[in-house]
Design an enzyme around this catalytic site. Structure first.
Site, PDB file in Angstrom:
ATOM      1  N   VAL A 175     -42.825  33.912 -44.169  1.00 12.93           N
ATOM      2  CA  VAL A 175     -43.043  32.874 -43.911  1.00 12.93           C
ATOM      3  C   VAL A 175     -44.639  32.588 -43.356  1.00 12.93           C
ATOM      4  CG1 VAL A 175     -42.648  29.673 -43.316  1.00 12.93           C
ATOM      5  CG2 VAL A 175     -40.822  31.943 -44.270  1.00 12.93           C
ATOM      6  N   LEU A 176     -45.916  31.539 -43.851  1.00 13.34           N
ATOM      7  CA  LEU A 176     -46.926  31.354 -44.185  1.00 13.34           C
ATOM      8  C   LEU A 176     -46.478  29.769 -43.091  1.00 13.34           C
ATOM      9  CD1 LEU A 176     -49.403  31.509 -43.631  1.00 13.34           C
ATOM     10  CD2 LEU A 176     -50.071  30.857 -46.163  1.00 13.34           C
ATOM     11  N   ILE A 178     -49.332  27.349 -42.042  1.00 13.85           N
ATOM     12  CA  ILE A 178     -50.778  26.592 -42.010  1.00 13.85           C
ATOM     13  C   ILE A 178     -51.024  25.736 -40.973  1.00 13.85           C
ATOM     14  CG2 ILE A 178     -52.764  25.713 -43.443  1.00 13.85           C
ATOM     15  CD1 ILE A 178     -51.032  26.551 -46.217  1.00 13.85           C
ATOM     16  N   GLY A 183     -46.230  27.269 -32.172  1.00 15.37           N
ATOM     17  CA  GLY A 183     -45.389  28.218 -32.433  1.00 15.37           C
ATOM     18  C   GLY A 183     -44.518  27.566 -32.779  1.00 15.37           C
ATOM     19  N   THR A 201     -53.893  29.170 -36.994  1.00 13.34           N
ATOM     20  CA  THR A 201     -54.942  27.987 -36.120  1.00 13.34           C
ATOM     21  C   THR A 201     -56.023  28.225 -35.591  1.00 13.34           C
ATOM     22  OG1 THR A 201     -54.395  26.383 -34.636  1.00 13.34           O
ATOM     23  CG2 THR A 201     -53.566  29.487 -34.241  1.00 13.34           C
ATOM     24  N   ILE A 202     -57.114  27.018 -35.173  1.00 11.97           N
ATOM     25  CA  ILE A 202     -58.461  27.502 -35.045  1.00 11.97           C
ATOM     26  C   ILE A 202     -58.300  27.381 -34.034  1.00 11.97           C
ATOM     27  CG2 ILE A 202     -59.824  26.156 -37.457  1.00 11.97           C
ATOM     28  CD1 ILE A 202     -59.390  23.475 -36.847  1.00 11.97           C
ATOM     29  N   SER A 203     -57.085  27.112 -32.707  1.00 11.97           N
ATOM     30  CA  SER A 203     -57.548  26.595 -31.380  1.00 11.97           C
ATOM     31  C   SER A 203     -57.032  28.332 -30.074  1.00 11.97           C
ATOM     32  CB  SER A 203     -55.854  25.747 -31.240  1.00 11.97           C
ATOM     33  OG  SER A 203     -55.715  25.454 -29.559  1.00 11.97           O
ATOM     34  N   GLU A 205     -56.744  28.190 -27.528  1.00  9.45           N
ATOM     35  CA  GLU A 205     -55.693  27.941 -26.769  1.00  9.45           C
ATOM     36  C   GLU A 205     -54.042  28.320 -27.124  1.00  9.45           C
ATOM     37  OE1 GLU A 205     -55.515  27.218 -23.138  1.00  9.45           O
ATOM     38  OE2 GLU A 205     -58.291  27.389 -23.042  1.00  9.45           O
ATOM     39  N   CYS A 358     -51.264   4.756 -31.325  1.00 10.89           N
ATOM     40  CA  CYS A 358     -50.697   4.946 -32.185  1.00 10.89           C
ATOM     41  C   CYS A 358     -48.899   4.688 -33.057  1.00 10.89           C
ATOM     42  CB  CYS A 358     -50.407   6.365 -32.702  1.00 10.89           C
ATOM     43  SG  CYS A 358     -52.065   7.095 -32.670  1.00 10.89           S
TER      44      CYS A 358
END
Length: 387
Positions: A175-176, A178, A183, A201-203, A205, A358
């Site tokens: 499984v991918l 995105i 996690g 991910t672009i994080s 941390e 929000c």
């Protein structure tokens, strides 16, 4: 009777002294059942002059910044925004700066490969300790599913299981994910459904935390832009990442999911959505919370998926995000003393404004939460909904 007349004279005197912009703002707020300097929990109390001018000049950016500065108060910001948005007052105030922001989002690609890392650095890299105090034990930073849940932990686990069932996961599948975050989906799917997962991910941390947390599960966490992935997977999932993609990249995102999905696979897209395809990004959220973010509309998603995917299922449970955000806010308030010195009072007011505005937006049904299930060629016999 004399006391009533006296109170009326004081009211009239105050109204005569009130600047024209405040009078107009007060008139608009009454349409939403909100009073200026009233006593109800959702009423707006002014602490400084100039709030109305900032709001009419800069829209929600001016409203949010003046709240961060302490220039106005409200006991229940969530209810303030619920009433404000339910009355559609935001459609009556369209300052030129807000119009410019929306136009810029349409013309420029503010989520190109260089800028895509900005949200990770500004928002998601605030610190794992901070998010750990606010979120559930798996650090799930997306809407929970509250159908049969009584607390945040149950709601998030129910959401993760719902996704696994909708994807019809089986042991041994690859499984991918995105935009995998910390996690949460990958760990749950591996533990309960026996699959292997690759997450991007672009994080920094998030990547470090997830690798340390799940060393014994068949999970691979990559610090990588989604556009760079070019492998085949049995299933593709994206939970709460499409809001960062931007309209200029919707088709690119779908192309990536399509090329990475096997012919008989399923793709689940979980995203916040807008009722309005021309709304653009909210300028306050863009500046302080999610840089370069933008909420897609239904039609924008279907346009992006055109000729690539068959829509097997579409599920809206946006009202559940209200309850999720209020649970995060409760956790944030309880944990705040340990972060007060590090982050400061203005950050507290910013984060409070973010979570509660929000919550009010979802409560008013101004924005939605959608789960899409898509296939490349359509499932023979159709797709059976999991609820």
């Amino acid at each position: 009777m004399p006391q009533v007349a006296s109170n009326q004279r004081l009211t009239n005197l105050r109204e005569r002294r009130m600047p024209a912009s405040e009078r107009y703002m007060a008139e608009l707020l009454t349409e939403a059942g909100i009073r200026l300097d009233g006593q109800a929990p959702w009423d707006m109390r002014l602490n400084a002059p100039g709030v109305a001018d900032r709001v009419f000049a800069r829209g929600n950016l001016g409203l949010g910044e003046s709240y961060m500065d302490g220039d106005w108060e409200c006991d229940r910001l969530d209810e303030f925004f619920h009433r404000l948005l339910r009355a559609r007052l935001h459609h009556k105030v369209r300052p030129s700066r807000v119009m410019f922001h929306a136009l810029k989002a349409r013309l420029l690609n503010r989520q190109d490969s260089r800028r895509s890392w900005q949200v990770g650095e500004q928002h998601y890299d605030l610190g794992n300790a901070f998010y750990g105090a606010m979120l559930d034990s798996r650090m799930t930073y997306t809407c929970g599913y509250w159908k049969n849940a009584s607390n945040l932990e149950q709601a998030q686990e129910a959401k993760l299981d719902l996704i696994c069932q909708k994807l019809k996961l089986e042991p041994g599948m690859r499984v991918l994910d995105i935009g995998c975050g910390w996690g949460s989906f990958m760990s749950y799917a591996a533990e309960h459904y026996g699959v292997e997962c690759v997450g991007v991910t672009i994080s920094k941390e998030q990547t470090a935390w997830a690798r340390d947390r799940y060393p014994d599960l068949p999970l691979e966490f990559r610090l990588q832009d989604y556009r760079e992935v070019n492998e085949k997977f049995d299933r593709v999932v994206s939970v709460g990442m499409f809001e960062h993609v931007g309209r200029k990249n919707y088709r690119t995102f779908m192309d990536v999911a399509h090329r990475c999905l096997k012919e008989d696979g399923l793709f689940l897209l979980h995203t916040i959505g807008s009722n309005n395809r021309s709304g653009g990004a909210d300028p306050w959220i863009d500046k302080y919370i999610f840089p370069n973010g933008e909420l897609p509309s239904l039609s924008q998603i279907t346009d992006a998926a055109d000729r690539l995917f068959v829509v097997e299922d579409l599920h809206n449970f946006g009202a559940d995000y209200d309850r999720t955000l209020m649970a995060w806010y409760d956790n944030f308030k309880v944990a705040w003393p340990q972060f007060r010195e590090q982050l400061g009072k203005r950050f507290y007011r910013m984060w409070e404004y973010y979570l509660l505005s929000c919550a009010g937006a979802f409560r008013s049904r101004d924005i939605q939460l959608w789960q899409w299930v898509l296939s490349k060629n359509g499932l023979e016999g159709g797709y059976r909904r999991v609820s």
